[in-house]
Motif scaffolding. Structure first.
Motif, PDB file in Angstrom:
ATOM      1  N   VAL A   1      50.305  47.536  41.849  1.00 26.76           N
ATOM      2  CA  VAL A   1      50.226  46.088  42.059  1.00 26.76           C
ATOM      3  C   VAL A   1      48.949  45.740  42.827  1.00 26.76           C
ATOM      4  N   VAL A   2      48.659  46.493  43.868  1.00 25.64           N
ATOM      5  CA  VAL A   2      47.477  46.211  44.696  1.00 25.64           C
ATOM      6  C   VAL A   2      46.192  46.438  43.906  1.00 25.64           C
ATOM      7  N   LYS A   3      46.165  47.446  43.073  1.00 32.80           N
ATOM      8  CA  LYS A   3      44.981  47.677  42.228  1.00 32.80           C
ATOM      9  C   LYS A   3      44.754  46.499  41.285  1.00 32.80           C
TER      10      LYS A   3
ATOM     11  N   VAL B   1      41.319  45.441  49.700  1.00 35.59           N
ATOM     12  CA  VAL B   1      42.564  44.677  49.556  1.00 35.59           C
ATOM     13  C   VAL B   1      43.724  45.423  50.210  1.00 35.59           C
ATOM     14  N   ALA B   2      43.756  46.740  50.031  1.00 41.45           N
ATOM     15  CA  ALA B   2      44.818  47.533  50.650  1.00 41.45           C
ATOM     16  C   ALA B   2      44.759  47.421  52.169  1.00 41.45           C
ATOM     17  N   ALA B   3      43.557  47.567  52.740  1.00 41.07           N
ATOM     18  CA  ALA B   3      43.416  47.522  54.194  1.00 41.07           C
ATOM     19  C   ALA B   3      43.800  46.153  54.743  1.00 41.07           C
ATOM     20  N   ALA B   4      43.364  45.082  54.086  1.00 42.44           N
ATOM     21  CA  ALA B   4      43.655  43.739  54.578  1.00 42.44           C
ATOM     22  C   ALA B   4      45.136  43.400  54.467  1.00 42.44           C
ATOM     23  N   SER B   5      45.729  43.687  53.308  1.00 44.85           N
ATOM     24  CA  SER B   5      47.147  43.352  53.127  1.00 44.85           C
ATOM     25  C   SER B   5      48.021  44.162  54.078  1.00 44.85           C
TER      26      SER B   5
ATOM     27  N   GLU C   1      37.392  42.633  44.055  1.00 44.52           N
ATOM     28  CA  GLU C   1      37.194  43.340  45.319  1.00 44.52           C
ATOM     29  C   GLU C   1      37.648  44.783  45.160  1.00 44.52           C
ATOM     30  N   SER C   2      37.283  45.617  46.094  1.00 47.31           N
ATOM     31  CA  SER C   2      37.676  47.014  46.011  1.00 47.31           C
ATOM     32  C   SER C   2      39.147  47.175  46.368  1.00 47.31           C
TER      33      SER C   2
ATOM     34  N   LEU D   1      41.840  36.448  52.246  1.00 48.93           N
ATOM     35  CA  LEU D   1      42.203  37.851  52.396  1.00 48.93           C
ATOM     36  C   LEU D   1      43.093  38.088  53.612  1.00 48.93           C
ATOM     37  N   ASP D   2      42.945  37.257  54.639  1.00 45.20           N
ATOM     38  CA  ASP D   2      43.760  37.450  55.843  1.00 45.20           C
ATOM     39  C   ASP D   2      45.159  36.856  55.731  1.00 45.20           C
ATOM     40  N   ARG D   3      45.482  36.315  54.538  1.00 45.51           N
ATOM     41  CA  ARG D   3      46.842  35.799  54.327  1.00 45.51           C
ATOM     42  C   ARG D   3      47.495  36.384  53.080  1.00 45.51           C
ATOM     43  N   LEU D   4      46.937  37.459  52.585  1.00 45.35           N
ATOM     44  CA  LEU D   4      47.444  38.109  51.379  1.00 45.35           C
ATOM     45  C   LEU D   4      48.321  39.302  51.749  1.00 45.35           C
ATOM     46  N   MET D   5      49.506  39.388  51.130  1.00 42.05           N
ATOM     47  CA  MET D   5      50.378  40.537  51.287  1.00 42.05           C
ATOM     48  C   MET D   5      50.862  40.976  49.912  1.00 42.05           C
ATOM     49  N   ALA D   6      51.377  42.210  49.850  1.00 39.18           N
ATOM     50  CA  ALA D   6      51.803  42.774  48.563  1.00 39.18           C
ATOM     51  C   ALA D   6      53.228  43.287  48.665  1.00 39.18           C
TER      52      ALA D   6
END
Length: 270
Positions: free
Chosen positions: A236-238, A251-255, A246-247, A202-207
């Protein structure tokens, strides 16, 4: 009412001529959809210059990259490197690229692509900025070259990842971040990504959208045109969140956090 999580579109070709007639509207629509920051892709010297001008329009919202896409590698000459170095040094520029190898379309010969890729990696090392990377059907050669420079680089992101498991594993082993586009929404070509995206830390995921390209195929209702826009990034993030189990908020907050840090935006709470 709680506002939706903010998002960062890390790959947007806002200087593309398809946006010339309504660029302001496209940006406003993205902001209304929750896309608070956007990274504009430089793929030639000319588009990089245009992207820098757009960042100056609103530096609190935008950053850009400075580079030459492998499709245009034949156009990059040694005498162009001082100009590229100057562009990369601009404060509006957060990363070197889009650079890499593309053996799928082969718009430039392999030798020219590899030469341009090495030049840009050298400039990235010199500048201390991370790299915004492109690879298609050239994995082994791409990784071999990247490994030579990686210890000196300030990080990298595999832009618009669409590859297979071995490619993802190699990029993660190299410490790269991974950018996921609406390709994951394509039931014809992106089905494998729905499984692979779970393996990205999760700490290396971007959108990203890669707009105006890669309009998500499963938008409902479907737009009347084929132009992708940053306002579709939440879709895309959804999809990414659903595939990961995951919620959307997580995902939005982490990316967003990952992208704000990687591209040098002012530190803000997410």
């Amino acid at each position: 009412m709680i506002p939706p999580p903010r998002l960062v579109d890390i790959g947007l070709n806002l200087a593309h001529d398809s946006f010339d007639h309504d660029r302001d509207h496209v940006v406003a629509a993205a902001r209304a959809a929750g896309v608070s920051h956007m990274v504009l892709t430089g793929s030639t010297l000319e588009s990089t210059t245009a992207a820098i001008d757009l960042v100056r329009w609103d530096p609190s919202t935008f950053r850009c990259t400075a580079g030459v896409h492998p499709h245009h590698a034949s156009d990059l000459r040694r005498e162009d490197l001082p100009r590229l170095r100057e562009l990369l040094a601009a404060p509006e520029v957060a990363a070197a690229g889009e650079c890499g190898l593309d053996h799928f379309r082969n718009f430039s010969p392999h030798e020219a692509q590899e030469r341009a890729f090495r030049w840009q990696l050298e400039l990235a090392v010199e500048s201390g900025k991370p790299v915004f990377l492109h690879q298609r059907d050239a994995h082994d050669a791409f990784v071999a070259i990247l490994r030579e420079y990686l210890p000196q680089l300030a990080g990298g992101v595999a832009h618009c990842f669409t590859g297979e498991a071995r490619e993802l594993d190699a990029y993660l082993d190299l410490g790269l971040s991974i950018g996921i586009t609406g390709w994951i929404c394509d039931e014809r070509r992106g089905q494998h990504l729905r499984d692979l995206v779970r393996r990205i830390p999760l700490d290396r995921l971007m959108a990203e959208t890669d707009a105006p390209y890669l309009l998500p195929r499963d938008l409902n209702p479907k737009p009347s045109h084929r132009r992708n826009e940053p306002k579709y990034l939440p879709h895309v993030v959804k999809t990414i969140a659903a595939c990961r189990g995951e919620s959307y908020g997580a995902v939005a907050a982490a990316s967003t956090c990952n992208a704000l840090k990687f591209f040098g935006f002012a530190k803000e709470s997410v």
